[in-house]
Design a protein around this motif. Structure first.
Motif, short mmCIF file in Angstrom:
data_model
loop_
_atom_site.label_atom_id
_atom_site.label_comp_id
_atom_site.label_asym_id
_atom_site.label_seq_id
_atom_site.Cartn_x
_atom_site.Cartn_y
_atom_site.Cartn_z
N GLY A 23 0.56 -1.29 -0.09
CA GLY A 23 0.32 0.02 -0.27
C GLY A 23 1.01 1.61 0.47
N ALA A 24 2.21 0.84 -0.15
CA ALA A 24 3.33 2.18 -0.29
C ALA A 24 3.54 2.55 -1.50
CB ALA A 24 3.67 2.47 0.52
N SER A 25 3.27 2.08 -2.50
CA SER A 25 3.66 2.27 -3.88
C SER A 25 2.40 1.61 -5.24
CB SER A 25 5.44 1.62 -4.05
OG SER A 25 4.83 0.05 -4.48
N GLY A 26 2.64 2.33 -6.47
CA GLY A 26 1.51 1.61 -7.47
C GLY A 26 0.59 2.39 -7.21
N LEU A 27 -0.29 0.69 -7.63
CA LEU A 27 -1.68 1.31 -7.60
C LEU A 27 -2.52 1.27 -6.27
CD1 LEU A 27 -3.68 0.07 -10.72
CD2 LEU A 27 -2.80 2.03 -10.00
N GLY A 28 -1.74 0.75 -4.91
CA GLY A 28 -1.85 0.60 -3.59
C GLY A 28 -1.63 1.60 -3.09
N GLU A 29 -0.99 2.54 -3.73
CA GLU A 29 -0.22 3.87 -2.53
C GLU A 29 -1.81 5.16 -2.85
OE1 GLU A 29 1.96 8.13 -3.29
OE2 GLU A 29 2.42 6.69 -4.62
N TYR A 30 -2.24 4.59 -4.11
CA TYR A 30 -3.24 5.39 -4.12
C TYR A 30 -5.22 4.64 -3.59
CZ TYR A 30 -1.41 7.76 -8.05
OH TYR A 30 -0.63 8.68 -8.74
N TYR A 196 -6.10 -1.00 -18.07
CA TYR A 196 -5.14 -0.27 -18.15
C TYR A 196 -4.78 1.04 -18.21
CZ TYR A 196 -4.27 -4.46 -21.70
OH TYR A 196 -3.83 -5.80 -21.89
N ILE A 197 -4.12 1.02 -16.67
CA ILE A 197 -3.84 2.07 -16.26
C ILE A 197 -2.30 2.74 -16.54
CG2 ILE A 197 -4.23 3.05 -13.97
CD1 ILE A 197 -6.34 1.63 -14.62
N ASP A 198 -2.34 4.29 -16.35
CA ASP A 198 -1.08 5.07 -17.20
C ASP A 198 0.09 4.68 -15.47
OD1 ASP A 198 0.68 6.34 -17.09
OD2 ASP A 198 -0.70 8.05 -17.55
N THR A 199 0.77 4.18 -15.27
CA THR A 199 1.45 4.06 -14.27
C THR A 199 2.97 3.88 -14.66
OG1 THR A 199 1.21 1.77 -13.70
CG2 THR A 199 -0.26 2.80 -12.67
N PRO A 200 3.53 4.06 -14.02
CA PRO A 200 5.82 4.28 -14.23
C PRO A 200 5.53 2.33 -14.81
CG PRO A 200 5.53 5.54 -12.41
CD PRO A 200 3.68 4.65 -12.22
N MET A 201 4.89 1.52 -14.13
CA MET A 201 4.78 0.03 -14.07
C MET A 201 4.57 -0.21 -16.01
SD MET A 201 4.45 -2.18 -11.11
CE MET A 201 4.59 -3.44 -12.27
N THR A 202 3.80 0.58 -15.97
CA THR A 202 3.41 0.65 -17.61
C THR A 202 3.64 1.34 -18.51
OG1 THR A 202 1.10 2.31 -17.37
CG2 THR A 202 0.86 -0.26 -16.81
N LYS A 203 4.65 2.28 -18.52
CA LYS A 203 5.29 3.17 -19.18
C LYS A 203 5.67 2.64 -20.27
CE LYS A 203 8.83 7.11 -19.37
NZ LYS A 203 7.85 7.97 -19.52
N ALA A 204 6.06 1.59 -20.28
CA ALA A 204 7.14 0.21 -21.79
C ALA A 204 6.09 0.30 -22.75
CB ALA A 204 7.70 -0.54 -20.75
N LEU A 205 5.11 -0.18 -22.02
CA LEU A 205 4.12 -0.59 -22.54
C LEU A 205 3.09 0.52 -23.25
CD1 LEU A 205 2.38 -3.16 -23.53
CD2 LEU A 205 1.12 -2.98 -21.44
N GLN A 206 2.90 2.13 -22.96
CA GLN A 206 2.33 2.83 -23.50
C GLN A 206 3.52 3.51 -24.99
OE1 GLN A 206 0.85 5.66 -20.23
NE2 GLN A 206 1.28 4.49 -18.76
N GLU A 207 5.25 3.29 -24.72
CA GLU A 207 5.55 3.73 -25.17
C GLU A 207 6.23 2.79 -26.48
OE1 GLU A 207 9.18 4.73 -23.39
OE2 GLU A 207 8.24 6.56 -22.72
#
Length: 259
Positions: A23-30, A196-207
Motif C-alpha cells: 500500500g505504499a507504492s504503485g496502485l496500492g498508494e492510491y 490498463y492504467i497509466d502508471t510508471p510500471m506500464t510506461k514501456a507498454l504505453q511507449e
C-alpha cells in the motif's frame, strides 16, 4: 419512502481500520490515499521501505493514523505476524485489501520455474493465507470487508504471463469462495479488476508503438485510466454502502472487457 440510513456517510470509513499489502507504492498508494481520505486508519504492509516517507506524509495530512510494517508476506508465518501487529496496534481489522502482486513475462518455451513459483507465492498463496488469518478476526467481530485486486487477466488469457494469468483467475475464484463462506458472519468479500492504467510500471507498454495503439483502440473510453479513477470503487467496496454486495469482481477498465 426515504431511507434515512443512507447518506454520504454511508461511504465514510471514520473509525475503521484498513490493512493493505503493497500500500505504499504503485496502485496500492492510491488505495491507501482513498481510504484515508474518507477517514480510515491504515496499516501498510510492504516488503521494502520504498515510498514510506511519501505515504506517511500523505496519511498524516489527512489526520489519520498510519502503521508501517516491513514484511515479506510470502514468508512462512507472515500472515499471523500481520494480524498480530494490526490487533496490537488497533485492536480490530475492518478491511483487508490484498493488493501486493507481481508479474513475470517470458515466452512459453523459456518460462523459468522459479518465476512461476515467485508469482504464485505472492499473488495467490500469500493472499489466501492472509485472508484466512484475517477472516478469523472478522468472524469474531461479526463484520468486515476483504478486497482482492484482480486484473484484466482475471478474465483473459495473458499470453507470456502464465503464472500471472493463472493467479488472477484464481483470485476471482477465491473471492467468490470466501464470499460464500463468510457471508453468514456479515463479512463481504469483493474485488477490483483494474484495466490498463497509466502508471510508471506500464510506461514501456504505453511507449510501444504497436501494442499501445492496439490497447487504446480496444478501450471504448479511448484512453488509458488514471490511478485516481480506481479510488471510487475502492471506497465503495470498503464502506457500508456495499454491505449487500459480495462475491463480485468490479472491472474498472473504461469498457475494455466489452470488446
Amino acid at each position: 419512502m426515504v431511507d434515512d440510513d443512507f447518506s454520504l456517510q454511508s461511504f465514510a470509513l471514520t473509525g475503521k481500520v484498513v490493512v493493505i499489502t503493497g500500500g505504499a507504492s504503485g496502485l496500492g498508494e492510491y488505495y491507501t490515499q482513498a481510504v484515508t481520505q474518507v477517514g480510515a486508519d491504515v496499516m501498510v504492509v510492504s516488503s521494502t521501505e520504498k515510498n514510506w516517507d511519501k505515504i506517511r506524509e500523505f496519511v498524516q495530512a489527512q489526520g489519520r493514523r498510519l502503521v508501517l510494517l516491513k514484511q515479506d508476506i510470502t514468508q512462512e508465518g507472515a500472515a499471523d505476524k500481520v494480524v498480530e501487529t494490526a490487533m496490537k496496534e488497533f485492536g480490530r481489522i475492518d478491511v483487508l485489501i490484498n493488493n501486493a502482486g507481481m508479474q513475470r513475462r517470458h515466452p512459453l518455451d523459456e518460462f523459468p520455474d522459479e518465476d512461476w513459483r515467485a508469482v504464485i507465492d505472492l499473488n495467490l498463496n500469500a493472499l489466501y493465507y492472509l485472508s484466512h488469518a484475517v477472516a478469523k478476526v472478522m468472524i469474531k467481530q461479526r463484520s468486515g470487508k476483504i478486497i482482492n485486486i484482480g486484473s484484466m487477466q482475471s478474465y483473459r488469457a495473458g499470453k507470456y504471463i502464465f503464472p500471472y494469468a493463472a493467479s488472477k483467475h484464481a483470485v476471482m475464484g477465491l473471492t467468490r469462495a470466501y464470499a460464500d463462506a463468510l457471508a453468514p458472519y456479515n463479512v463481504q468479500v469483493n474485488g477490483i479488476a483494474p484495466g490498463y492504467i497509466d502508471t510508471p510500471m506500464t510506461k514501456a507498454l504505453q511507449e510501444d508503438p504497436v501494442r499501445s495503439v492496439e490497447i487504446r483502440d480496444h478501450i471504448p473510453a479511448g484512453r488509458w485510466g488514471q490511478p485516481s479513477e480506481l479510488k471510487g470503487a475502492m471506497v465503495f467496496l470498503c464502506s457500508k454502502a456495499s454491505d449487500y454486495m459480495t462475491g463480485v469482481m468490479i472491472p474498472v477498465d473504461g469498457g475494455y472487457l466489452l470488446r
